[in-house]
Design a protein around this motif. Structure first.
Motif, PDB file in Angstrom:
ATOM      1  N   LYS A 112      -2.868  -1.189 -17.619  1.00  0.00           N
ATOM      2  CA  LYS A 112      -3.133  -1.295 -16.179  1.00  0.00           C
ATOM      3  C   LYS A 112      -2.926  -2.729 -15.705  1.00  0.00           C
ATOM      4  N   ASN A 116       0.774  -3.410 -15.547  1.00  0.00           N
ATOM      5  CA  ASN A 116       1.327  -2.724 -14.372  1.00  0.00           C
ATOM      6  C   ASN A 116       1.000  -3.481 -13.098  1.00  0.00           C
ATOM      7  N   ASP A 117      -0.224  -4.030 -13.027  1.00  0.00           N
ATOM      8  CA  ASP A 117      -0.608  -4.819 -11.850  1.00  0.00           C
ATOM      9  C   ASP A 117       0.235  -6.086 -11.738  1.00  0.00           C
ATOM     10  N   ASN A 143       0.791  -1.227   0.000  1.00  0.00           N
ATOM     11  CA  ASN A 143       0.000   0.000   0.000  1.00  0.00           C
ATOM     12  C   ASN A 143       0.828   1.284   0.000  1.00  0.00           C
ATOM     13  N   GLU A 183       4.418   1.010  -6.088  1.00  0.00           N
ATOM     14  CA  GLU A 183       3.476   1.550  -7.070  1.00  0.00           C
ATOM     15  C   GLU A 183       3.996   2.846  -7.679  1.00  0.00           C
ATOM     16  N   TRP A 227       3.540  -5.023 -10.416  1.00  0.00           N
ATOM     17  CA  TRP A 227       3.377  -4.734  -8.983  1.00  0.00           C
ATOM     18  C   TRP A 227       3.320  -6.027  -8.169  1.00  0.00           C
TER      19      TRP A 227
END
Length: 830
Positions: free
Chosen positions: A811, A814-815, A752, A757, A818
């Protein structure tokens, strides 16, 4: 002086009164059945060696005695205590007598103890002197050991800082004169009653005649009671003359391999004194084990095998603690030694220990695992995509060794070790003590020395003997980061020897050999360090002021400079004591320095030292493989303290290249290096590899944009990520200040927090690769290679490409990026 201690005369009189009708010059015991003597040649259970302990017997005065042991070793390495089964005789039964495996003097002269077990024979020389002479009980050599053996002067009893129940003894007997005064002069005639010694409280509390918080310690018929009683009857005197010091304690056997729960091994201990005499202290030494789960030892020194494992049993006597290694194996465990050829001396020594433990090592790791592991360990970075493909496509059988050579030549290697030294040397700014300029100069000096291949011993000599400005001679900051003389000495011992001497500041070390005299004599090397301010108020000049002494607060005597565990050197007035210390510290006469440095290097590559923690070297915390540690230390000296050569040996060994997958035999092994261990990447390197994988740059105070976290010179320069992942604050020299244990806060920050990120977004790699028209499969493969140093499996690729085929391709990719950066496989070195 000979055999100070237990009143064996009374016991021997009782033995003679038994009216034994047979001669004890020869004692023969019936062998237990079935006996390994009967095993056939080639049988792993056949006895191939027999040893007798101690290797010689010296009996002085009629009080003396010596217990002996006979230990047989099978072909498979298992040892058996055959003392009761061996045939034992004295060549001349007129000179000594044998009773219960103990030899007593009878007449002056020399003879031999003849021992046989099966077809194995051995002789032990026996010398008897002054067998008709006697001596009075000694307070220091007879009475004080009784207090230690009975537990009277431990920290939980009268050895506590304030004593117990109104009576105090020095902890483990470091203050004999003070103990004598408290026993004989406190409470008038209550504590000791010289008119009626038997009614002395000193005896009545210990034998349970009157209430005692510590309970009954011994019987009235025991040798401990008889020793104290005789001393009291003699008037409870203190020793009129100086008594010989204990210079060494030997514990026998040095090693034992016990097979099956319930197998036993008797231990015996012998003290050697400064006057050349020795003494059986088996009934006076305190026996302890560091692993009661595997090999507990009782007060009499009998080890009983329990669960599979390894233990170090110790004997403490006077200021000395010595130990022996005990290995415990299951009964009839099936084991076939590995046929793998050792890559170097490291593998041979590790294999020898594993064979003794009946542990088979894991297989070697694959090329991908090795490439990532060794790159992270040597330079603190990940292999690039180009390096990955080049290595995987290389068909050279020596490509691993060549990779190690290339990595050792990179500047990042020096930066990693400069950082590690900066941690234990506490390189950081301190207001009004260490200026920013001085701290940066100190850190730059460390990096420069390692980059130039300055040997570690030379680097340390420069630090210890340094004088001059904290700006122009950065090495002097060693004496500025810590200005207290005693703490400087403690830090030097802990950093350069791996020895913690702090306990000996107030009392003799409870679990090691170090005394208060040792502590203050070592501190004396630093008692003449002078400091003065230079023209620049931020600059401090360190110099030898040729004055200042160290004093033992208990004896009130001057403590002359003395090497830790060594001799007292000749130092002329005006000589810089630090230079004398520096020369010895890095010499072959110092048994600690080379092994300590080797152990720290080993710890870096395995996540644990051969002695763990690396800066807590003591008898009661032994090396898991002492032969390996000795060999590494010897090699480092042979290499003239060139650390790169030692690193090369380690990384080229099969031991370092083991896979993390365990087999049935090494499933529970955590300290014998039979497999690789998963290690969380340390804070600085973890931030660096996240930045490397995302192609982003970090900015740290006083460093240019794009600098790596390992290049931070000042320990006070940090950020939230580094603090969360356990970066050392550099406040103490303790290796434990570097935290690599995973925690919930670390996971939450990766999941988080802004680091992962934010860097993915800042680097923009996914958008760049999409613009380059790469397919999903190609992008996913690039993510895996640059982070995990492997390609995704077919199953992983199928699942991840399915995710990437949605409407928001960028996206989704990117996830995936991550998720990989948050995986345990990325965060850990394995």
């Amino acid at each position: 002086m000979k055999n100070y201690g237990i009143n064996t005369l009374v016991a021997r009189i009782g033995w003679l009164a038994c009216g034994l009708a047979f001669s004890l010059a020869t004692v023969r015991h019936a062998a237990a059945a079935p006996s390994p003597i009967d095993a056939k040649a080639g049988d792993p259970k056949a006895v191939v060696k027999m040893e007798v302990f101690p290797p010689d017997v010296n009996l002085n005065t009629k009080r003396d005695r010596q217990r002996y042991l006979v230990v047989a070793t099978r072909a498979d390495g298992v040892t058996i205590d055959v003392t009761k089964d061996a045939q034992v005789s004295l060549a001349d039964g007129k000179l000594a007598k044998i009773d219960q495996h103990t030899i007593y003097p009878a007449a002056d002269g020399a003879t031999t103890l003849n021992v046989s077990y099966g077809n194995l024979k051995a002789q032990v020389p026996v010398v008897v002197k002054d067998c008709t002479a006697d001596r009075p009980i000694s307070f220091q050599l007879d009475v004080m050991p009784v207090f230690m053996r009975s537990g009277c002067n431990t920290g939980s009893c009268h050895g506590a800082a304030r004593g117990k129940d109104g009576f105090m003894l020095s902890l483990f007997g470091y203050d004999a004169p003070g103990d004598h005064m408290r026993i004989t002069h406190e409470l008038g005639s209550r504590r000791i009653n010289l008119a009626v010694p038997e009614e002395s409280m000193l005896l009545e509390k210990n034998d349970g005649s009157v209430p005692h918080t510590g309970g009954k310690r011994f019987d009235r018929t025991s040798e401990y009671y008889l020793t104290l009683l005789e001393w009291l009857k003699n008037g409870a005197p203190y020793d009129a003359a100086e008594v010989p010091k204990v210079v060494r304690v030997d514990l026998y056997p040095k090693q034992a391999v016990l097979e099956g729960a319930g197998a036993t091994q008797q231990m015996i201990a012998r003290a050697v004194y400064a006057d050349g005499s020795d003494r059986d202290i088996s009934t006076l030494a305190v026996f302890i084990s560091n692993n009661d789960n595997s090999a507990p030892i009782n007060d009499a020194g009998l080890v009983t095998a329990s669960n599979r494992g390894e233990a170090f049993v110790m004997a403490r006597y006077d200021t000395h603690t010595v130990g022996s290694q005990i290995l415990v194996l299951p009964k009839d465990v099936k084991f076939t030694p590995s046929s793998e050829k050792p890559a170097n001396y490291i593998d041979g020594l590790v294999a020898a220990k594993l064979n003794n433990l009946r542990i088979a090592p894991s297989e070697l790791c694959g090329d991908e695992v090795f490439l990532r592991r060794v790159t992270l360990d040597i330079v603190g970075l990940l292999p690039t995509e180009e390096e990955y493909h080049a290595f995987m496509n290389d068909k050279d059988v020596n490509k691993r060794a060549k990779l190690v050579d290339r990595l050792l030549e990179r500047k990042e290697f020096a930066e990693i070790w400069a950082m590690k030294w900066a941690e234990v040397l506490m390189v950081r700014t301190q207001q009004n003590i260490v200026s920013t300029k001085a701290a940066l100069a100190y850190a730059d000096w460390l990096t420069s020395q390692i980059s130039k291949d300055v040997p570690i011993d030379e680097l340390v000599r420069q630090m210890l003997a340094s004088s001059g400005s904290s700006f122009s001679t950065p090495a002097v900051n060693f004496y500025q980061v810590e200005r207290d003389t005693l703490k400087t000495a403690e830090n030097a011992a802990q950093v350069f020897f791996g020895i913690r001497t702090q306990c000996a500041q107030c009392h003799n070390h409870p679990f090691d050999r170090w005394t208060m005299d040792d502590y203050y004599s070592f501190a004396a090397f630093f008692s003449q360090v002078g400091r003065k301010q230079a023209e620049d108020y931020r600059d401090i000049v360190i110099y030898n002021r040729a004055g200042g002494e160290s004093t033992n607060p208990v004896t009130k005597k001057r403590a002359p400079p003395k090497f830790l565990g060594g001799v007292e050197p000749e130092i002329k007035p005006g000589d810089d004591r630090r230079a004398v210390l520096a020369k010895w510290l890095t010499s072959g006469d110092n048994p600690y320095f080379a092994k300590n440095i080797s152990n720290r290097v080993w710890d870096h590559f395995f996540g644990m030292g051969i002695i763990e923690p690396v800066d807590d070297v003591r008898i009661s915390n032994p090396a898991t493989n002492p032969q390996l540690l000795d060999a590494l230390g010897t090699k480092l000296v042979e290499y003239k303290f060139d650390m790169r050569k030692l690193v090369r040996d380690i990384c080229n060994s099969h031991t370092y290249q083991r896979a993390g997958t365990r087999n049935e035999s090494n499933a529970t092994d955590e300290k014998n290096f039979s497999h690789s261990s998963v290690r969380r990447v340390r804070a600085e390197s973890l931030l660096d590899i996240i930045s490397q994988a995302t192609e982003t740059k970090d900015k740290f105070q006083r460093l240019p944009l794009g600098s790596r976290a390992v290049q931070i010179a000042d320990g006070n320069t940090s950020n939230y990520f580094l603090d969360t992942f356990g970066r050392s604050p550099r406040i103490t020299v303790c290796a434990a200040d570097i935290k690599t244990d995973p925690s919930l806060s670390q996971s939450l920050h990766l999941l988080n927090g802004p680091t992962v990120e934010g860097k993915i977004a800042q680097g923009g790699l996914i958008r760049r690769w999409i613009n380059e028209k790469l397919t999903d499969e190609q992008i996913i493969e690039k993510i895996y290679v640059r982070t995990l140093t492997r390609k995704p499996t077919a199953d992983e690729m199928a699942k991840l490409t399915a995710i990437a085929k949605g409407d928001e391709r960028a996206k989704a990719l990117n996830d995936i990026f991550w998720a990989v950066l948050n995986s345990r496989e990325f965060v850990f070195n394995h």
